[in-house]
Scaffold this active site. Structure first.
Site, PDB file in Angstrom:
ATOM      1  N   GLU C 142       0.809  -1.231   0.000  1.00  0.00           N
ATOM      2  CA  GLU C 142       0.000   0.000   0.000  1.00  0.00           C
ATOM      3  C   GLU C 142       0.842   1.282   0.000  1.00  0.00           C
ATOM      4  OE1 GLU C 142      -2.575  -0.396   3.413  1.00  0.00           O
ATOM      5  OE2 GLU C 142      -3.778  -1.953   2.482  1.00  0.00           O
ATOM      6  N   GLU C 293      -5.983  -8.290   0.191  1.00  0.00           N
ATOM      7  CA  GLU C 293      -6.422  -8.136   1.583  1.00  0.00           C
ATOM      8  C   GLU C 293      -7.906  -7.839   1.577  1.00  0.00           C
ATOM      9  OE1 GLU C 293      -4.265  -5.284   3.908  1.00  0.00           O
ATOM     10  OE2 GLU C 293      -2.316  -6.048   3.298  1.00  0.00           O
TER      11      GLU C 293
END
Lengths: 657, 657, 657
Positions: C142, C293
């Protein structure tokens, strides 16, 4: 009348200029405002000046009937400047230094920056001080930046030393025995930043210091210009309404004429609130003033860049004139293709062709052509003064004690009904001369000191009516509590004093001469100390400490009168209070009653000329009763008993015969 | 009973002092609190002490029947001090250093500052340690400041080294394999500032570190005073209610008596919530305590500086006494003319004459004169303890998982109904002795470790009833998850465990023994693991994961009982739960039922004296049923079956015959 | 289909591992995601590598049928690294340097950090590049951190020099004559921080710069891995949906496959809005992607850590698959006992035993077992493209002009009804090939430049329908105003232009072909310049400037069509607009009508395989009409005319016969 716009020829290729000035001329404009922010083009490298392009722009404008107001470009120092002299960059309250890339990133108190500002202003004046097309100068733009570095701190300490003379005096005036704040060295004194609140004495002095900083910042530029400019060229600055970083009365002193930038920002024009700002600005020098910026349509800095209604922009211009403006200038003509303000309203669009609003401004141009000569030399006048002081606002805002006790809103609670009933109210400093007023209203004369107090006695003795609102007579000039009950030395003349003050969580009832109403935010329990005190209003029953206590009292004073209003009253009560004040003070209104949403303004000249400007701020047609026949100078038509005005339209009446 | 006020003689010319102390005496006061913040007057330059003026003030007060509490002035270091030793100034979380000009700008962990604090405290003790009029000492004022500089970081690292012994242990306890947080050098460990959240283990240790900082800060002053002061002079500190920067139990250990500053701040007294703070403070040392500051009318730091009702200030004083206060002291007597707190409520006004509230305090002075001797040596007592720990609050507040899971509000959801039904609740640390309690309620016994757990088994074995609320048994003492299902090692005794926990977006229904109600914020799905577990409440149908699952279970444990409440229940449910808990635990209330809005408090002495303080917090008259005839010691009148109390009035009943 | 979870073996004693992988296997998982954040365990001291433990974990997982995705650990530099190389720590916008203790505290533009990242990635690739159980690599995690130090400023200046070549060009493109912003030295150029807004040109270039920073940051790791890894090992990164710090199309180029992390965060799944993010991510490379995720139950960073309903987690997984995900992976398996994310949802609880949700994921494991082979090689496809560009979003967000003009919400106002009616919408860059689309919708094609414009003409000439929303054709690629009326060069083809634009304080009426509705936030006054322009909708009466003006116009263009929508229309209007667009463009939906709250997704393979995934997002049973008999591959049952689906349940239909 001056009608113009901000024009930035430096944003465009010179081949575009003729089309721009042609369109301006066709809109009836007679002025351009240029130079502001153009430093990097006027002095592209240190000491290297390029004024030819500006001279050509001024000449081209003049050929099209447009005179020039020249701005000093000091609100936007060029990159070479701050790179060479980084000490000229401001420091924010967090200790970080500004960078190039926006504007107003300078430290107004930095000596090197003042030197550089004086130099560019002086060079411009050498070149344009005798230019016949340049009618005036604008110093910088909207002063507002603070700088919080160590150099500012040292300057503040020096300012305090000059002001107080000794630390003993400062310590006493600030009550520094409190919290071990006592200073034994000037170098110990901090700026009022962060870490919880600061001493009110220090905070007030800081405001006076910032006033001095901007006074000096302005002075060096004026001095540099005056050394070269012909006296006919006036010097102004464009202020920002209620903005209160510094004392505007002080800063206005050295200016020939003052100006302000009038932006609605969100929603639509509230003509009562906006009119008060016009009157405030007129009060800075107690003379007519300029609106140097106002919005063509919308602004770019609001949550919603909402557009004004068709007709509203023209109404706003006449509203300004009605309150004493002798110039209306739009910001801006056209957006630069890049830069932070791409979305701001303009008169021509991105493609260089007129936007829809252009037509409306052109109509205004025609209006001014017709009525301009008649307006020449006229000004509003009033028998009612509302007192406004920066020190009172600062002191209250530093410690409101009720979050909603906004001194400006409190002032407006008096201004609005007085204006509605008389169509003419002055807003002036407590240090202004009071002769000529029948009624002087001080919504909150918070700080008492001799210069403020001395004229009040004679004013009342000679027949004037003084009205004090709540929180009056609370502190001294150093922002310390007066060791007395309010209103301090005026209590004896009033024959009453404030027993206690209360911030109000909820409004509470008041009752008396004007029926029943509410007090909000603030209520003072008054006690009569003399038999001839007249209790006009009291608090209602069941209010604990305030139960039945006097809220408003009045008493004769010499040939005049003193009245104390101990609470912030609701709108309906304020209308009744205003009516009573005007009646008892024998104030004559500037005009009779007008329909709701219609504003009337009177301008008159010493030679007897008198005009009435009627503005219909509503979206329906109205009929205004007129006492005598009047000619509408915009249409040329004579009206007998009523004047018809269309939605968002204007009439300029002159009495016939 | 001690009745007094904060008096700052250093703010005034000495000629004013006699009038001040005369007015205090006439209000029935017997104490003044002085010296706090007066450092710049006590030590105007380093090592130069001026104690004469203070000695004269103490003597003058004593002549007027006022004994003195002497504050060390360390919350307000003078300008010379921070100028000479700038390292004593605090650093805020943004890295900026504090400046002089407010107060509490010191770094409580700075060794030089501790040295200077110890010195001034010691010098004061040399001078006043034998002064017969000085009854006690207050160390500093409202400890609350943090400092975030590199020196604090190094001290924190040293603290951690002392606490954990090795980095291996620290790394394991904090689970630093997570996010590569592993430390290989103590110098790598940061303070918990900015940049997203920090490791919960580190955060919890930081709170223990700050506790240690203030423990040491306080200790050096106590040590310096004790070296010179007569043992009869007690030492206290004034805490701030629920404020949780540090562990108040730890800081209270070295104090002779604790105190707190009770400000309503906004609106009016919520006597249940405020009563809990009194009980919290009484629990710090499990003995009576002082209210060293409370508001005369209003405060200056609230959005609206709203005034208390007539009578409310007196009710608040009796409310404090009812919960175990042996002193009530107002802040402050009179506002300094300057300084940050000009608008705070006082007893005399800016002109030095009594404000309206003065009369009410004078009435209280008469009350205390009448009942003081009777109160001597009495204290509240209870059969119910609510457990409160800072580490649990810190851990939950660091990760609420539901924004509204405020541990204080959660504790109050238990405290309020228990107090309403019994009129006597203790709030104590889980480390307090539990003997004497029939019912011990832990609203959220979040961190389990041996010191907490060890006494619980014997308590229940011997007949006690232990109640655990949601989130109990979740973590270990290092703020790491326990590798077990809640309530961890107590699950076996409970015969049930938490299958899953849920934060609730909306309240959900619960139903069972006490009818139907709602769970809010938090709900745990309980599973019975033993046959004799009694499911008292379950979640209603249609609730997804929680559909029909047990919410509250109970089981016998030795001669006693253990109950687990898996949800935050609504107010009505909590009232029913409290009633059931008291009944099943055979708790005897301190008094019978009283009308709504009326508070009753019992104080008793070992010698058998027993008083009931009845406070009518409402604005109407009430009739309180009394089981036996009682004499109201304030009026001297005997009441038979009911006691009449006027609006915002008080009665102090003693059983007759 | 890949089904897996994030597993951090380094948090646990190795003796625990077998139990973890056994439970994963029993849940039907076939993948673990490891290594991410484990830098301190992989390289505990500089240059000292410990890969054995990781190798053992991978092997143990493989024995249990779990293949491994290996993350580079660069989002969490170890303490020794930042201690040795403090220049690798990020600087925040306030100038403070990050400290160790959380994650992502690195400066992604720091050369030393890139060197260290490349080294650890390379060493891992040497060790695991041929490991048969490692199927792919995830670079970092991320990307999102910015760093604002002087080094970033210098890198930005170098980037600008490379981009613009000369200061003359930069000054012209940024219009720096405005506010004296002209740069005469690259070193004068600031980063866009603080002090009011920055030049839009500079701001846009900064976004391109940050894109370059992350491109390079990613590149050095990919390069290091590719030097050692077998080509079968793919490389990915997990993005964050609409997050827009950098241009995701650019960053995606060097990846083999893209991924995103899908968290609901608060409330429950909005499948239309969430589906758009899936389609956005599929559009990064215009191919299937991974969900690396997603939340098992709840997150720990929301105001309320609220749990998904029973069944909702499984529906979300199928929803992802329906939009083109080929992997679903849960974050995380089990919470470390310490660390910042103790409260995040997991599949096993703190005691290591399955949580209630585990059963639901195990059901999904069975689903994937049944349908996996059938899904192999299938992908969604559409005849409708919605254009999305980062530069347009950045430019609008920098100057929304209406606070609620959120470009993502504006895009969704088109996406939602188009998706509802067609069950298949692509979201792609304006630079994507347009062949194959019948309808291309650009909600706000704000910046016009050649690369964007060139394909549009041919697209329409060949029969395509181009729809432009408001604010289209407003600026050039440097974020400067285009010197034209909107939509600039497309105005001629459209036969209409924008006369003026207005931000709307309140919604206003529109009327025309689709009845009556409302425009909100934004309205453009369109003027027809050609006779064959069809005015579809106009503004209602009484709207001032906009009174009766055209709001939506359309015109034939070659074999195709161009439509301009000048306002942000309400939901009902947008549904009608979408219906008209699809009809006139002859778009065939992927499936017929489905009940409200039911989603249908089609995946097909070049070999003719075709599946329909039906997801009932509601809590009631539904009947979906099917045109032909279908077999539900999850139950094996054949349905004739309707397909029954239970509350929060799924069916996977394949046409029978």
């Amino acid at each position: 009348m001056i009608l113009g716009c901000a024009w930035y020829p430096e944003h465009w290729d010179e081949s575009r200029w003729p089309e721009d000035v042609r369109l301006m001329r066709e809109a009836g404009m007679n002025m351009v405002r240029v130079g502001e922010f153009a430093w990097s083009r006027l002095e592209p490298a240190e000491g290297q000046y390029e004024f030819e392009w500006l001279e050509r722009a001024i000449a081209l404008a003049a050929e099209n009937g447009l005179r020039t107001i020249l701005g000093t470009p000091t609100a936007a120092p060029p990159a070479w400047l701050t790179q060479t002299y980084p000490e000229t960059l401001a420091i924010n309250a967090d200790g970080r230094q500004a960078t190039h890339g926006a504007r107003c990133h300078f430290n107004a108190g930095n000596p090197k920056y003042l030197e550089l500002c004086a130099r560019i202003a002086g060079e411009m004046a050498k070149r344009f001080g005798a230019n016949p097309h340049v009618i005036g100068w604008q110093i910088d733009n909207e002063y507002h930046r603070e700088s919080w570095g160590e150099d500012t701190r040292r300057a503040f300490q020096a300012f305090l030393e000059a002001r107080h003379g000794s630390l003993d005096k400062l310590n006493k005036r600030w009550s520094t025995a409190y919290w071990s704040q006592e200073y034994t060295d000037w170098a110990q004194i901090p700026l009022p930043i962060a870490w919880g609140g600061h001493n009110p004495g220090l905070q007030l002095d800081y405001k006076l210091f910032i006033t001095e900083v901007y006074k000096q910042y302005q002075h060096v530029q004026i001095e540099a210009i005056r050394a070269h400019a012909e006296p006919r060229q006036w010097i102004t600055h464009n202020f920002m309404g209620w903005f209160d970083l510094f004392d505007h009365y002080t800063i206005s002193e050295e200016l020939d004429v003052v100006a302000w930038d009038n932006y609605v920002g969100k929603g639509h024009l509230d003509f009562r609130a906006n009119g008060a700002v016009h009157d405030l600005t007129r009060g800075f020098k107690r003379m007519n003033y300029y609106v140097l910026e106002t919005q063509p349509g919308w602004v770019n800095w609001s949550g919603v860049g909402n557009a004004l209604y068709p007709g509203e922009v023209r109404c706003m211009a006449w509203h300004a004139v009605g309150h004493g403006a002798d110039a209306v200038s739009y910001w801006q003509w056209r957006s630069a293709l890049g830069g932070q303000e791409q979305y701001h309203g303009t008169l021509v669009a991105a493609d260089g062709a007129p936007r829809p609003l252009y037509t409306e401004v052109a109509e205004l141009g025609k209006d001014f052509d017709r009525v301009g000569p008649l307006l020449e030399g006229t000004t509003p006048s009033s028998q009612v003064a509302v007192l406004h002081s920066y020190e009172d606002r600062w002191a209250i805002n530093m410690q409101r004690h009720h979050r909603d006790f906004d001194p400006v809103q409190h002032l407006l609670s008096y201004y609005r009904p007085l204006r509605d009933l008389t169509h003419a109210v002055d807003i002036v400093s407590p240090l202004a001369p009071l002769e000529g007023y029948k009624l002087v209203v001080a919504p909150h004369l918070h700080l008492f000191h001799n210069a403020i107090l001395a004229p009040l006695g004679p004013f009342m003795q000679n027949g004037g009516h003084l009205v004090l609102g709540p929180r009056s007579g609370f502190k001294d000039r150093y922002n310390a509590l007066l060791p007395s009950r309010q209103p301090s030395v005026l209590a004896q003349g009033l024959g009453a004093h404030v027993e206690e003050f209360y911030a109000l969580e909820e409004p509470i009832p008041v009752e008396g001469r004007w029926g029943e109403g509410r007090a909000q935010y603030w209520a003072e329990w008054l006690t009569s100390d003399a038999k001839d005190v007249d209790v006009l209003m009291s608090y209602g029953p069941g209010q604990g400490w305030l139960d039945g206590k006097p809220a408003v009292v009045t008493r004769k004073f010499g040939k005049g009168r003193i009245t104390y209003v101990g609470a912030w009253l609701d709108e309906e009560m304020m209308a009744k209070l205003a009516d009573w004040l005007l009646t008892v003070s024998k104030v004559e209104p500037a005009f009779g009653e007008v329909p709701d949403g219609v504003e009337v303004c009177r301008r008159a000249a010493p030679d007897g000329r008198e005009l009435f400007i009627f503005i219909n701020h509503t979206d329906i047609s109205v009929q205004v009763p007129i006492p005598k026949p009047m000619r509408d100078m915009l249409t040329g038509k004579v009206h007998r008993t009523t004047l018809a005005i269309g939605p968002r339209d204007v009439a300029v009446g002159v009495k016939e015969g």
